[in-house]
Scaffold this motif. Structure first.
Motif, PDB file in Angstrom:
ATOM      1  N   VAL A  91      -1.880  17.764 -20.541  1.00  0.00           N
ATOM      2  CA  VAL A  91      -1.512  18.644 -21.655  1.00  0.00           C
ATOM      3  C   VAL A  91      -2.497  19.812 -21.708  1.00  0.00           C
ATOM      4  N   PRO A  92      -2.001  21.041 -21.732  1.00  0.00           N
ATOM      5  CA  PRO A  92      -2.927  22.183 -21.757  1.00  0.00           C
ATOM      6  C   PRO A  92      -3.898  22.108 -22.941  1.00  0.00           C
ATOM      7  N   THR A  93      -5.171  22.308 -22.636  1.00  0.00           N
ATOM      8  CA  THR A  93      -6.232  22.191 -23.633  1.00  0.00           C
ATOM      9  C   THR A  93      -5.983  23.107 -24.828  1.00  0.00           C
ATOM     10  N   ALA A  94      -5.458  24.302 -24.558  1.00  0.00           N
ATOM     11  CA  ALA A  94      -5.264  25.277 -25.639  1.00  0.00           C
ATOM     12  C   ALA A  94      -4.289  24.761 -26.701  1.00  0.00           C
ATOM     13  N   PHE A  95      -3.240  24.061 -26.277  1.00  0.00           N
ATOM     14  CA  PHE A  95      -2.287  23.492 -27.263  1.00  0.00           C
ATOM     15  C   PHE A  95      -3.043  22.577 -28.225  1.00  0.00           C
ATOM     16  N   LEU A  96      -3.889  21.761 -27.633  1.00  0.00           N
ATOM     17  CA  LEU A  96      -4.565  20.740 -28.435  1.00  0.00           C
ATOM     18  C   LEU A  96      -5.588  21.380 -29.359  1.00  0.00           C
ATOM     19  N   PRO A 109      -8.114  11.326 -27.464  1.00  0.00           N
ATOM     20  CA  PRO A 109      -9.367  12.064 -27.575  1.00  0.00           C
ATOM     21  C   PRO A 109      -9.117  13.535 -27.906  1.00  0.00           C
ATOM     22  N   GLY A 110     -10.084  14.172 -28.562  1.00  0.00           N
ATOM     23  CA  GLY A 110      -9.969  15.578 -28.899  1.00  0.00           C
ATOM     24  C   GLY A 110     -10.080  16.450 -27.658  1.00  0.00           C
ATOM     25  N   PRO A 111      -9.618  17.696 -27.765  1.00  0.00           N
ATOM     26  CA  PRO A 111      -9.618  18.580 -26.581  1.00  0.00           C
ATOM     27  C   PRO A 111     -11.021  18.824 -26.021  1.00  0.00           C
ATOM     28  N   LEU A 114     -11.497  15.744 -23.975  1.00  0.00           N
ATOM     29  CA  LEU A 114     -10.473  15.578 -22.942  1.00  0.00           C
ATOM     30  C   LEU A 114     -10.642  16.550 -21.782  1.00  0.00           C
ATOM     31  N   VAL A 115     -11.172  17.731 -22.090  1.00  0.00           N
ATOM     32  CA  VAL A 115     -11.304  18.742 -21.028  1.00  0.00           C
ATOM     33  C   VAL A 115     -12.145  18.210 -19.858  1.00  0.00           C
ATOM     34  N   HIS A 116     -13.033  17.280 -20.128  1.00  0.00           N
ATOM     35  CA  HIS A 116     -13.845  16.705 -19.051  1.00  0.00           C
ATOM     36  C   HIS A 116     -13.045  15.813 -18.113  1.00  0.00           C
ATOM     37  N   ALA A 117     -11.886  15.338 -18.578  1.00  0.00           N
ATOM     38  CA  ALA A 117     -10.999  14.576 -17.703  1.00  0.00           C
ATOM     39  C   ALA A 117      -9.916  15.472 -17.115  1.00  0.00           C
ATOM     40  N   GLN A 118      -9.834  16.703 -17.648  1.00  0.00           N
ATOM     41  CA  GLN A 118      -8.802  17.638 -17.179  1.00  0.00           C
ATOM     42  C   GLN A 118      -9.339  18.591 -16.123  1.00  0.00           C
ATOM     43  N   ASP A 119     -10.610  18.970 -16.303  1.00  0.00           N
ATOM     44  CA  ASP A 119     -11.179  20.023 -15.466  1.00  0.00           C
ATOM     45  C   ASP A 119     -12.443  19.483 -14.799  1.00  0.00           C
ATOM     46  N   LYS A 120     -12.368  19.293 -13.491  1.00  0.00           N
ATOM     47  CA  LYS A 120     -13.469  18.657 -12.775  1.00  0.00           C
ATOM     48  C   LYS A 120     -14.722  19.528 -12.732  1.00  0.00           C
ATOM     49  N   LEU A 281     -13.614  10.821 -14.258  1.00  0.00           N
ATOM     50  CA  LEU A 281     -13.442  10.299 -15.615  1.00  0.00           C
ATOM     51  C   LEU A 281     -11.957  10.296 -15.985  1.00  0.00           C
ATOM     52  N   ALA A 282     -11.528   9.300 -16.742  1.00  0.00           N
ATOM     53  CA  ALA A 282     -10.186   9.306 -17.324  1.00  0.00           C
ATOM     54  C   ALA A 282     -10.318   8.885 -18.776  1.00  0.00           C
ATOM     55  N   MET A 283      -9.608   9.574 -19.672  1.00  0.00           N
ATOM     56  CA  MET A 283      -9.721   9.270 -21.110  1.00  0.00           C
ATOM     57  C   MET A 283      -8.405   8.732 -21.633  1.00  0.00           C
ATOM     58  N   ARG A 284      -8.144   7.516 -21.240  1.00  0.00           N
ATOM     59  CA  ARG A 284      -6.900   6.800 -21.553  1.00  0.00           C
ATOM     60  C   ARG A 284      -7.042   5.445 -20.880  1.00  0.00           C
ATOM     61  N   PRO A 285      -6.114   4.522 -21.135  1.00  0.00           N
ATOM     62  CA  PRO A 285      -6.105   3.312 -20.316  1.00  0.00           C
ATOM     63  C   PRO A 285      -5.987   3.717 -18.846  1.00  0.00           C
ATOM     64  N   HIS A 286      -6.626   2.952 -17.990  1.00  0.00           N
ATOM     65  CA  HIS A 286      -6.755   3.368 -16.591  1.00  0.00           C
ATOM     66  C   HIS A 286      -6.379   2.214 -15.679  1.00  0.00           C
ATOM     67  N   ASN A 287      -5.897   2.552 -14.506  1.00  0.00           N
ATOM     68  CA  ASN A 287      -5.449   1.536 -13.554  1.00  0.00           C
ATOM     69  C   ASN A 287      -6.529   0.489 -13.272  1.00  0.00           C
ATOM     70  N   THR A 288      -7.781   0.892 -13.264  1.00  0.00           N
ATOM     71  CA  THR A 288      -8.852  -0.077 -13.014  1.00  0.00           C
ATOM     72  C   THR A 288      -9.078  -1.024 -14.206  1.00  0.00           C
ATOM     73  N   GLY A 289      -8.341  -0.810 -15.306  1.00  0.00           N
ATOM     74  CA  GLY A 289      -8.446  -1.707 -16.459  1.00  0.00           C
ATOM     75  C   GLY A 289      -7.206  -2.541 -16.709  1.00  0.00           C
ATOM     76  N   HIS A 290      -6.214  -2.453 -15.832  1.00  0.00           N
ATOM     77  CA  HIS A 290      -4.981  -3.219 -16.058  1.00  0.00           C
ATOM     78  C   HIS A 290      -5.234  -4.734 -16.075  1.00  0.00           C
ATOM     79  N   TRP A 291      -6.224  -5.181 -15.342  1.00  0.00           N
ATOM     80  CA  TRP A 291      -6.575  -6.608 -15.338  1.00  0.00           C
ATOM     81  C   TRP A 291      -6.758  -7.149 -16.759  1.00  0.00           C
ATOM     82  N   SER A 292      -7.221  -6.287 -17.666  1.00  0.00           N
ATOM     83  CA  SER A 292      -7.581  -6.751 -19.011  1.00  0.00           C
ATOM     84  C   SER A 292      -6.363  -7.171 -19.830  1.00  0.00           C
ATOM     85  N   MET A 293      -5.170  -6.721 -19.458  1.00  0.00           N
ATOM     86  CA  MET A 293      -3.955  -7.138 -20.186  1.00  0.00           C
ATOM     87  C   MET A 293      -3.807  -8.647 -20.181  1.00  0.00           C
TER      88      MET A 293
END
Lengths: 424, 424
Positions: A91-96, A109-111, A114-120, A281-293
């Motif tokens: 999602v474009p940071t400016a919208f948020l 997370p706030g923009p 989140l920008v740290h997971a959007q822009d390397k 970095l990812a700011m959401r549930p992540h594939n490496t955490g699916h085990w936790s379900m």
């Protein structure tokens, strides 16, 4: 604005009686896997889907159709909910930022986080300023910068587009500056990084509430295949308690420093001397955490919802000494149901998760998890199920193979020189 | 029908490639709790709701509106699905028999099995014929029959309406025949049973596929309050391995004898000498199995779906030495969200399940589970959470109470002379 007219911070708001309505931008499998926990916690949840056939949209009780990169669609969702969160980072940071300024919805997370997971580039610059361990990196604005990076690195560098990459897209390993000339022209600037000689990849997940409450999951070991998360072992084998705590502390510090709300995944390279370097970095549930379900008291999808709803976080404890997860990446089978049936037949202890997506080679279509004692055996069981499901019960590899005979088993060795980001 | 024109039995059908579409008649919390597992297994699921505000209807992705006791509504659902199953026992048997005759949909459990959970006289007669242990019972057709039952029993008897009872409704303990005269007139016939002097109640759950594959869950101990399931401990404390196996064998035998497909709960009385007697049957996920959502490898809602979809059954193993469940029955709080927040704050290990129902005193609104080692401590934690949620965080009982101080703790003693059926 006068000093007397400050907006209340989140912590100063009175606790709400009714549970917050949550809007998820995006309707991929991450949004889909939030649905079960949202139902159990009675948190009203609406997904924003580009297409009604998307993974979460076909099963959600409340769906709004619209694109994540159309501001009007994101705004329309925002008017219907109390909290906005995300299935992905696009999602474009400016919208948020405009939504935050308007103040009608909480963006979590706030923009600014989140920008740290959007822009390397933003991520590398900020983590370096904060002193968190990163690979050596260069901000590349022209060919000369890239030539300098190659010179200083004395060998190939990893070049990444700052935004929009996922699952190996937007990543190249180059030895000559010309090999990224097209990207430079297209993107204007690039991130170049030292190619890390890592011994394995780790991932540290942490959940953080608006007021700062933080919970860290056990550090896991992950293996990528063709740039896509493939296999996870929780907890990471042969990681001593001190290293575990140091890495969990790093993840929690990054979450606090960046002001994350929700789940944060910190993907790491571990090198021969035990040093860890932040990869992505990812700011959401992540594939490496699916085990936790299936393998933790509180799964990451429930935890993300609790965090963004500003509910107290749940215990991240393992339910067994070891839990493994293997992704179901599109293979020979054109449909997964026959293989899923065969996998359940072969192993009643396997947990099968299917995302309801059409099959394409290499596409993330689901995952399996197994809980138990010995990660070597658990991986063998998970891979046997994986092969049955993605290649079909009639495939030569899968049919009649004894448990584990068709897998490498044991502690997996990364077979790729670099492991780019992976997203859903 | 000629011998050459027999319909194929279920076992003779070819396995389907696509997963079956499942229709659930009824949209209470049992249908609701099937949604998460249906999403994860990618089994399309539609609920039939009398009212769009019902527990499952407000969150399901696919809802049809119509009553379970209107044949046209049940038939309309049947035309859209491959398998019909149930949230409750109240669908008229005749509707289901006609659907089976028409052959366009699989009814699971079938009406020939389900009638034993619908009609207590049918159940008692058949179980007695089969030699399964029942309390002494009488088929009461008039006042003289009831007087004879009272005489033969030398004391009060339990009188039950054959159909339609739930959660203590349709059950009376009487000492004089006149006390059930109104029911006799209303229902034409009644079931009278010996009032069993039980030491505790147990419940045995079993899942059975169309072809006969059967899986039994650990036997649990349950406590009723005012005729409603209140508290469950899995596995049942102080039940030796031989007794556990004997009871599991009984449940499996009943499932096979009656031809059950799906989950079967056998509620039992245990007496001082260790004898068990069958109290009630339910052919669906059951309140005494809710612990399995968080405490077993395969929860009962997933297991029910696997069974009725004719998928291989999952492992029923416990994820911890002990798991407890306590129901959230409507109390002083008019909304559950504040107390749920407080309960999560007080104990990160608690799993909270809310059914999205409006609060009424004694109504089943949700449940909490806790996994761990010691059932005494787990019960104390679960009851603390329960009181916070149903009475609210401001209630004198709940506020600031130390762990367990506000609960009886320990192995619970049934405080009622009889435990009638309970349904959602």
């Amino acid at each position: 604005m006068s000093d007397d007219l400050q907006l209340p911070t989140e912590d100063q708001r009175a606790p709400q009686t009714a549970p917050p309505r949550i809007g998820v931008v995006g309707a991929g499998q991450l949004a889909r896997m939030m649905l079960g926990p949202a139902i159990e916690l009675d948190l009203p949840l609406t997904v924003l889907a580009s297409d009604p056939a998307e993974s979460a949209a076909v099963v959600a009780g409340s769906v709004r159709t619209g694109r994540h990169d159309e501001e009007s669609a994101v705004r329309a969702l925002a008017t219907e909910v109390d909290v906005l969160t995300f299935d992905h980072e696009h999602v474009p940071t400016a919208f948020l930022e405009r939504l935050v300024t308007d103040g009608d919805v909480q963006v979590r997370p706030g923009p600014g986080a989140l920008v740290h997971a959007q822009d390397k580039l933003v991520m590398r610059r900020h983590l370096s300023e904060l002193g968190h361990p990163c690979p050596r990196w260069w901000h590349v604005k022209d060919i000369a910068d890239l030539e300098q990076a190659l010179r200083e690195n004395s060998g190939p560098v990893v070049v990444k587009t700052p935004r929009g990459g996922y699952d190996g897209h937007g990543v190249r390993i180059i030895e000559r500056a010309e090999d990224a000339a097209d990207w430079l022209e297209q993107h204007g600037e690039l991130l170049a990084e030292q190619k890390v000689a890592f011994t394995r990849e780790l991932s540290a997940q942490v959940a953080r509430r608006p007021g700062g409450q933080t919970t860290t999951y056990p550090v896991v070991q992950s293996v990528q295949r063709d740039g896509v998360c493939y296999e996870v072992v929780a907890p990471a084998p042969d990681l001593d308690e001190a290293a575990q705590q140091r890495i969990q502390g790093l993840a929690a510090a990054i979450a606090a420093d960046l002001g994350v709300t929700g789940m944060l995944a910190v993907e790491l390279f571990e090198t021969a001397d035990g040093t860890v370097l932040v990869n992505e970095l990812a700011m959401r549930p992540h594939n490496t955490g699916h085990w936790s379900m299936d393998g933790a008291v509180t799964g990451q999808f429930e935890q993300h919802l609790r965090a963004v709803a500003d509910l107290p976080l749940g215990a991240p404890d393992l339910l067994a000494p070891s839990v493994v997860m293997v992704n179901l990446l599109g293979g020979d089978a054109s449909e997964l149901a026959p293989g899923a049936r065969a996998a359940m037949e072969a192993d009643p202890g396997i947990k099968v998760h299917l995302y309801g997506k059409s099959v394409r080679p290499g596409r993330k279509l689901g995952h399996v998890t197994v809980v138990g004692e010995d990660p070597v055996q658990l991986l063998a069981r998970a891979h046997r199920a994986e092969k049955l499901i993605v290649d079909g019960p009639e495939s030569p590899d899968a049919a009649g193979s004894p448990m584990g005979a068709d897998t490498s088993g044991g502690r997996p060795s990364p077979d790729r020189p670099d492991a780019p980001e992976e997203t859903p």
